[in-house]
Design an enzyme around this catalytic site. Structure first.
Site, PDB file in Angstrom:
ATOM      1  CD  GLN A  30      90.202   9.565  52.757  1.00 12.70           C
ATOM      2  OE1 GLN A  30      89.188   8.897  52.668  1.00 12.70           O
ATOM      3  NE2 GLN A  30      90.271  10.830  52.390  1.00 12.70           N
ATOM      4  N   GLY A  44      88.570   7.695  49.206  1.00 12.60           N
ATOM      5  CA  GLY A  44      89.971   8.089  48.995  1.00 12.60           C
ATOM      6  C   GLY A  44      90.230   8.623  47.596  1.00 12.60           C
ATOM      7  CB  ALA A 103      93.198   2.376  59.074  1.00  6.22           C
ATOM      8  CG  HIS A 104      86.760   1.938  58.847  1.00  7.54           C
ATOM      9  ND1 HIS A 104      87.244   1.949  57.560  1.00  7.54           N
ATOM     10  CD2 HIS A 104      85.649   1.175  58.825  1.00  7.54           C
ATOM     11  CE1 HIS A 104      86.437   1.245  56.787  1.00  7.54           C
ATOM     12  NE2 HIS A 104      85.462   0.763  57.526  1.00  7.54           N
ATOM     13  CB  CYS A 138      77.515  24.007  48.234  1.00 10.74           C
ATOM     14  SG  CYS A 138      77.549  24.058  46.456  1.00 10.74           S
ATOM     15  CE1 TYR A 157      96.495  -0.114  56.432  1.00  5.47           C
ATOM     16  CE2 TYR A 157      97.285  -2.200  57.332  1.00  5.47           C
ATOM     17  CZ  TYR A 157      97.521  -0.901  56.927  1.00  5.47           C
ATOM     18  OH  TYR A 157      98.784  -0.380  57.025  1.00  5.47           O
ATOM     19  CB  ILE A 158      95.691  -5.202  51.831  1.00  2.00           C
ATOM     20  CG1 ILE A 158      94.284  -5.121  51.222  1.00  2.00           C
ATOM     21  CG2 ILE A 158      96.472  -6.407  51.304  1.00  2.00           C
ATOM     22  CD1 ILE A 158      93.438  -6.359  51.354  1.00  2.00           C
ATOM     23  N   GLY A 208      84.788   0.423  53.182  1.00  3.34           N
ATOM     24  CA  GLY A 208      84.923  -0.953  53.660  1.00  3.34           C
ATOM     25  C   GLY A 208      83.642  -1.716  53.363  1.00  3.34           C
ATOM     26  CD  GLN A 234      82.089   3.806  56.828  1.00  2.00           C
ATOM     27  OE1 GLN A 234      81.809   4.819  57.484  1.00  2.00           O
ATOM     28  NE2 GLN A 234      83.335   3.377  56.707  1.00  2.00           N
TER      29      GLN A 234
HETATM   30  P1  NAD Z   1      87.285   1.655  50.388  1.00  2.00           P
HETATM   31  O1  NAD Z   1      87.130   0.402  51.135  1.00  2.00           O
HETATM   32  O2  NAD Z   1      86.332   1.974  49.284  1.00  2.00           O
HETATM   33  O3  NAD Z   1      88.742   1.735  49.728  1.00  2.00           O
HETATM   34  C1  NAD Z   1      89.947   1.519  50.425  1.00  2.00           C
HETATM   35  C2  NAD Z   1      91.108   1.382  49.434  1.00  2.00           C
HETATM   36  O4  NAD Z   1      92.311   1.186  50.170  1.00  2.00           O
HETATM   37  C3  NAD Z   1      90.949   0.177  48.517  1.00  2.00           C
HETATM   38  O5  NAD Z   1      91.071   0.599  47.177  1.00  2.00           O
HETATM   39  C4  NAD Z   1      92.082  -0.767  48.937  1.00  2.00           C
HETATM   40  O6  NAD Z   1      92.622  -1.473  47.832  1.00  2.00           O
HETATM   41  C5  NAD Z   1      93.108   0.183  49.525  1.00  2.00           C
HETATM   42  N1  NAD Z   1      93.986  -0.423  50.545  1.00  2.00           N
HETATM   43  C6  NAD Z   1      93.665  -1.285  51.546  1.00  2.00           C
HETATM   44  N2  NAD Z   1      94.749  -1.559  52.287  1.00  2.00           N
HETATM   45  C7  NAD Z   1      95.788  -0.869  51.744  1.00  2.00           C
HETATM   46  C8  NAD Z   1      97.162  -0.737  52.068  1.00  2.00           C
HETATM   47  N3  NAD Z   1      97.687  -1.342  53.127  1.00  2.00           N
HETATM   48  N4  NAD Z   1      97.942   0.049  51.276  1.00  2.00           N
HETATM   49  C9  NAD Z   1      97.430   0.687  50.182  1.00  2.00           C
HETATM   50  N5  NAD Z   1      96.124   0.593  49.839  1.00  2.00           N
HETATM   51  C10 NAD Z   1      95.315  -0.161  50.620  1.00  2.00           C
HETATM   52  O7  NAD Z   1      87.298   2.804  51.486  1.00  2.00           O
HETATM   53  P2  NAD Z   1      86.919   4.350  51.309  1.00  2.00           P
HETATM   54  O8  NAD Z   1      85.462   4.516  51.162  1.00  2.00           O
HETATM   55  O9  NAD Z   1      87.811   4.991  50.299  1.00  2.00           O
HETATM   56  O10 NAD Z   1      87.288   4.891  52.776  1.00  2.00           O
HETATM   57  C11 NAD Z   1      88.648   4.919  53.203  1.00  2.00           C
HETATM   58  C12 NAD Z   1      88.742   5.236  54.675  1.00  2.00           C
HETATM   59  O11 NAD Z   1      88.357   6.593  54.917  1.00  2.00           O
HETATM   60  C13 NAD Z   1      87.829   4.399  55.551  1.00  2.00           C
HETATM   61  O12 NAD Z   1      88.530   4.039  56.716  1.00  2.00           O
HETATM   62  C14 NAD Z   1      86.682   5.308  55.865  1.00  2.00           C
HETATM   63  O13 NAD Z   1      86.044   4.958  57.095  1.00  2.00           O
HETATM   64  C15 NAD Z   1      87.410   6.619  55.995  1.00  2.00           C
HETATM   65  N6  NAD Z   1      86.482   7.740  55.857  1.00  2.00           N
HETATM   66  C16 NAD Z   1      86.960   8.932  55.572  1.00  2.00           C
HETATM   67  C17 NAD Z   1      86.115  10.027  55.489  1.00  2.00           C
HETATM   68  C18 NAD Z   1      86.608  11.381  55.221  1.00  2.00           C
HETATM   69  O14 NAD Z   1      85.867  12.336  55.340  1.00  2.00           O
HETATM   70  N7  NAD Z   1      87.833  11.538  54.847  1.00  2.00           N
HETATM   71  C19 NAD Z   1      84.753   9.883  55.661  1.00  2.00           C
HETATM   72  C20 NAD Z   1      84.266   8.623  55.932  1.00  2.00           C
HETATM   73  C21 NAD Z   1      85.141   7.581  56.000  1.00  2.00           C
END
Ligand code: NAD
Length: 529
Positions: free
Chosen positions: A232, A147, A235-236, A379, A242-243, A22, A99
């Site tokens: 992914q 993601g 949604a945070h 790792c 989030y779109i 985000g 973040q």
């Molecule tokens: P980002 O902002 O780089 O990318 C998000 C993607 O989601 C974008 O490409 C956007 O176009 C797409 N998107 C937005 N709304 C959408 C919708 N309704 N339908 C389909 N696509 C949509 O975010 P990121 O860095 O990839 O992080 C994603 C999420 O994972 C965040 O909420 C983040 O906080 C969380 N997160 C996960 C971990 C983990 O370990 N898995 C760690 C930290 C954060």
């Protein structure tokens, strides 16, 4: 490390200092960036630079064992810890959202998240599918900075992955950088590929442009049951990132501005549909989990009462590893020379020959991954392996086998470094989900042990108000002082995680505590029988 986070090959929007997740920023603004860089260039070995939410606020005379940089980021007094207050304060340029590893300058691009994602899907395959995702369909969404690790992690474990992202440019970029194998023109085309590759039990990753809420529903309507469903999208931070359905990514900002109430309503409707479909998949027998973005929390706010009926990935798959102090250990070649990392790859495999998963990961990442920014490796190591490997790295720097110092760091998602009741600390055995003393103690302990950079932050991963976490980096420069600091920091940083999980009642952590010589007051090192 700061410049590396903002490298155009690594950062999402380097000109706005946004690194990933985000709006996760490495510094507050342009002026802060330059003042921080000036301060770091002139900082003495007995001085410490303090950073308040991405802005430098002072250089203090401390001592050689003290950290060179201390940070606190996005902290708000609990009663005021909401997105609304945060926005008000950020508008006045009093704070910024960091973040996790963006704030602590330890983001290393997609490889960092790649390892955690690979580890998660490996655990998923072991828990549900006899150790392989071959012949299985994994449905997910979001091809962002984090993601986009999903499709590679799925195919590396043999599966077929369909990833939905609303932004065509993002999907194209991931195709161009080989993060996905193909980009489907329509759901029909994607489903044809899926049927073919699942039947042949061959791995394939497919990117599809669309809103996750729409596409998930369409897949459900066609009575297709993916083996695994997750998500992914960002949604945070639903309001900014989030779109909602029916909105193109490029229209989102102006719609937010012109009609915020309508926009919020659209988000609520989209989230509710998105999550209800995930629940329907679960009811049909798919393995469903929240992938760390707090989509369940956001959907609950949007009115989905049973939003928390499926688990998050850490509780289900990674917590047993944290009970051993095992977690994401990263190191970065400050020389910029990839050879330095390849040499450490050879050493780690020789040092821990018993760890088959480690070997699989290193071989996979070497074949599949090109470095972005400074060459780096991640790792998962446990609390005994980390200091041992740190010592070896420091010795390699001292003897000239490596051409420059190495920065050693980790994700904030680690054994003892985070309190996050919808992620890392959800459903703790003793109900201590919201107890946030542990990450604070972790930061204090790391500073006492001599880490080079220590920070404590709020809101990473799951958004404002939902988490407190600490970051840590330490430089192996080949010196004796570094050797002493590495020994302490790399052992007790994850060691505190073992104490935390033992305190909550986890048998594996208690066994480790008993057997590995921890000193617990009143028990002379043999607590928790
Ligand atoms: P980002 O902002 O780089 O990318 C998000 C993607 O989601 C974008 O490409 C956007 O176009 C797409 N998107 C937005 N709304 C959408 C919708 N309704 N339908 C389909 N696509 C949509 O975010 P990121 O860095 O990839 O992080 C994603 C999420 O994972 C965040 O909420 C983040 O906080 C969380 N997160 C996960 C971990 C983990 O370990 N898995 C760690 C930290 C954060």
């Amino acid at each position: 490390m700061l410049e590396n986070c903002l490298d155009p090959d690594i950062a999402k929007l380097p000109n706005e200092f946004i690194v990933y997740g985000g709006t996760g920023r490495a510094v507050r603004d342009y002026e802060s960036l330059h003042r921080i860089k000036d301060a770091l260039r002139s900082l003495e070995d007995n001085e410490t630079l303090l950073i308040q939410s991405g802005k430098p606020v002072g250089i203090f005379l401390t001592n050689r064992m003290a950290p060179r940089v201390l940070m606190s980021g996005t902290m708000l007094v609990p009663k005021w810890c909401t997105w609304e207050t945060y926005f008000e304060l950020a508008k006045k340029n009093l704070t910024t959202f960091g973040q996790s590893t963006a704030a602590s300058w330890s983001y290393i691009g997609t490889q960092g998240i790649m390892q955690g994602t690979w580890e998660t899907f490996k655990q998923v395959s072991m828990e549900h599918f006899a150790g392989t995702l071959s012949g299985k369909l994994i449905l997910t969404s979001g091809l962002g900075e984090m993601g986009s690790a999903q499709p590679i992690a799925v195919t590396a474990n043999g599966g077929v992955c369909l990833v939905v992202d609303v932004d065509k440019q993002v999907v194209k970029k991931r195709l161009h950088t080989s993060m996905i194998d193909i980009m489907a023109e329509s759901l029909d085309e994607a489903l044809d590929y899926i049927q073919d590759f699942v039947q042949r039990k061959e791995p394939l990753s497919i990117g599809l442009v669309g809103n996750a809420a729409d596409i998930y529903e369409q897949i459900l309507t066609r009575s297709i049951k993916p083996d695994v469903v997750t998500d992914q999208t960002p949604a945070h931070d639903v309001y900014n990132s989030y779109i909602p359905t029916g909105v193109k990514p490029e229209e989102a900002a102006s719609l937010r501005e012109s009609n915020p109430e309508h926009y919020e309503q659209l988000i609520r409707i989209t989230l509710a549909r998105h999550l209800k479909t995930m629940i329907s998949f679960m009811k049909k027998g798919s393995v469903v989990f929240d992938y760390g973005n707090n989509i369940r929390g956001a959907a609950k706010k949007a009115g989905v009462i049973d939003a928390f009926c499926f688990p998050n990935f850490i509780t289900k798959y990674l917590r047993p590893l944290f009970c051993e102090g095992r977690g994401p250990f990263r190191w970065i070649a400050l020389s910029g020379d990839p050879e330095d990392i390849y040499k450490t790859d050879d050493v780690i495999l020789k040092l821990f020959p018993y760890d088959q998963k480690l070997r699989e990961w290193v071989e996979f990442v070497q074949q599949r991954f090109t470095f972005h920014g400074l060459p780096a490796r991640v790792c998962w190591l446990n609390f005994e392996e980390r200091p041992l490997f740190g010592q070896v790295i420091n010795e390699m720097v001292r003897s000239g086998k490596l051409s420059a110092p190495i920065a050693i760091t980790r994700d904030h998602m680690d054994a003892g470094s985070v309190a996050s009741p919808y992620r890392e600390t959800e459903k703790m055995l003793d109900g201590s989900d919201a107890i946030a003393d542990w990450p604070v103690l972790n930061a204090l302990l790391n500073a006492s042990c001599g880490a080079t950079l220590v920070g404590i932050y709020q809101g990473g991963g799951v958004g404002i108000g939902y988490s407190i976490h600490s970051g840590m980096s330490i430089i192996a420069d080949g010196s004796e002082t570094a050797q002493e600091k590495l020994n302490l920091v790399l052992k007790w940083d994850p060691g505190l995680g073992i104490v935390r999980y033992a305190d909550a009642g986890y048998p594996v952590a208690r066994k480790n505590l008993r057997q590995k010589g921890f000193k617990i007051p009143g028990n002379e090192g043999t607590s928790y029988d």
